[in-house]
Each structure stands twice: as C-alpha cells, then as structure tokens.
Write an enzyme that holds these catalytic residues in place. Sequence first.
Site, short mmCIF file in Angstrom:
data_model
loop_
_atom_site.label_atom_id
_atom_site.label_comp_id
_atom_site.label_asym_id
_atom_site.label_seq_id
_atom_site.Cartn_x
_atom_site.Cartn_y
_atom_site.Cartn_z
N SER A 1 40.76 25.59 88.13
CA SER A 1 42.13 25.28 87.75
C SER A 1 42.97 26.57 87.78
CB SER A 1 42.14 24.61 86.37
OG SER A 1 43.41 24.08 86.06
N ASP B 1 41.76 14.03 90.95
CA ASP B 1 42.37 15.04 90.08
C ASP B 1 43.88 14.81 89.99
OD1 ASP B 1 43.29 17.38 88.85
OD2 ASP B 1 41.80 18.64 89.84
N HIS C 1 39.89 16.07 87.07
CA HIS C 1 40.09 17.51 87.03
C HIS C 1 39.02 18.26 86.23
CE1 HIS C 1 42.34 21.25 87.12
NE2 HIS C 1 42.26 21.36 85.81
#
Length: 256
Positions: free
Chosen positions: A26, A201, A233
């Site tokens: 991320s 995601d 995610h």
Amino acid sequence: DHLVADINALREALGIDGKMHVFGGSWGSTLAMVYAIAHPQNVQSLILRGIFLGTQEDLLYMYQGNAATYEQAPFALSEPGAYVTYPDEWKTFVEVIAPEQRGDMMGAYKAIFDMVPADDAERARQLRAAMAWSVWEGVISNMIPASDDAGKFGEEAFALCFAQIEAHFFANDLFLAPDYIIANLAKIAAIPTHIVHGRFDQVCPLPQASRLVANLEALGAKPATFVMTNAGHSAMERETVLALTAIMDGLPRMAG
C-alpha cells in the site's frame, strides 16, 4: 528525504553493507519504490503488495467518488469510486461533511483535522471525522469484511493519528512531483520486482498495479512476479498471504 535518511540509518544500524530486499504494501509500496529510485544501488529486489502510485485520480477514487452530488442522488453511479461496493460505509463517510463542501472531500476533512478545537463540541466533531476517515479505509480494505468490528481503525487514538497524517500527506501530493514513480521508473527497471495485488482491492484499485507492470514492460523489464489474487486490499487475506509467503521463501540471500 526523511524516508531515505531513515532507511539508510536502519541499514547502518543493522550492519547491512550490500544490497537488501525491500518490502512494502500500500503506502509502503510507494515508499519502497521511492527509496529504490533514490538508491537503486542498495536494493536487490522489490516485493510490493497493493500498489499505490499516489496520483490524484487514485485518491479521488477512494475519497471523492460521487460525493459532490450525493445530496441530490446518493445512489447515482456518476463517478468511479469505492463507494460503489460499500454504499452504507460511504454514507457514513460522506455525511460528516456538509453538502456544500462535498466537492472536495479530502480538503473538507483536512480543514476539520487542522482546526484547534475551542470546546467539547468541536473536539467531538474532530473525533467523529477522524473515526469516519479511519473506519472507511479499515472496512473497505477487506473484500469480505469479517464483522462489523473495524479493529484498530475504530480505536479513537489510532483514528486521530491515522486520519490526520494521511490527510496531511494527501493535501501535499505525498510530497512527490506529479506521477513521480512512473516518471522515474527507468531508475529501478533493472531491479527484480515482485508484485502481489488483490483483484478486488478498493483502497488501491488493480489498475495501479497494471499500470506499473505495463510501464515496466515498456522499459523491457517484465516483473519477476505479478500475482493477482482473489482478494481485497488487506495483506492478511488468505490468497495474498500465500502469494507473498511463496515470494519471500524464494528470495536469494542478500548480496554482500
């Protein structure tokens, strides 16, 4: 600059003289790539999960969506966004902001975070905003939320820190030049790169990973691994865990 200095300080503290494997997911994937661009000579490989390129369109997908017209048409699919998959959670997130301010959701939230509360009512408003921001990301991080419990994202102390830090970075374009990673991709094209991204995601949608891969391939640098998992995610979803574990188990020893 602070990130690069911190990682180099960590290298020194750990006694790492040669190259190292750099892992990030991320926002961590952004940091990993930014570090590799600055110091490619220190990076033996990149292991990236949930690619976040940090462009304005990436942020608008998650935080803006149909908010500008939500008051008139809350169910209209007028703009792309994570709200399409999580309408109930989106309602909570949007309604913190007054209708006339919803044309810039990130800016409106940051204004709340930046104020110095003058009384209990303003402190409560600030906390409500931080909780809404934090829980929104926490809930949509999982393809199938396990329960109504938002975990750490629903804890007041965490939410206040998390929301204000994110909003600050986003308001300043992550302190990067526009499209910085793609523009500088040639600097890391020679580094073996492993990518794992959840197909579903909604925090960092899959096109970010696809764009990264396409640009690497255009440089003649096909990723060492590109796995699209049937997941969202979160790094903790089963297929993503398995894919990352397989990559990590197969890494060569760090070069001296």
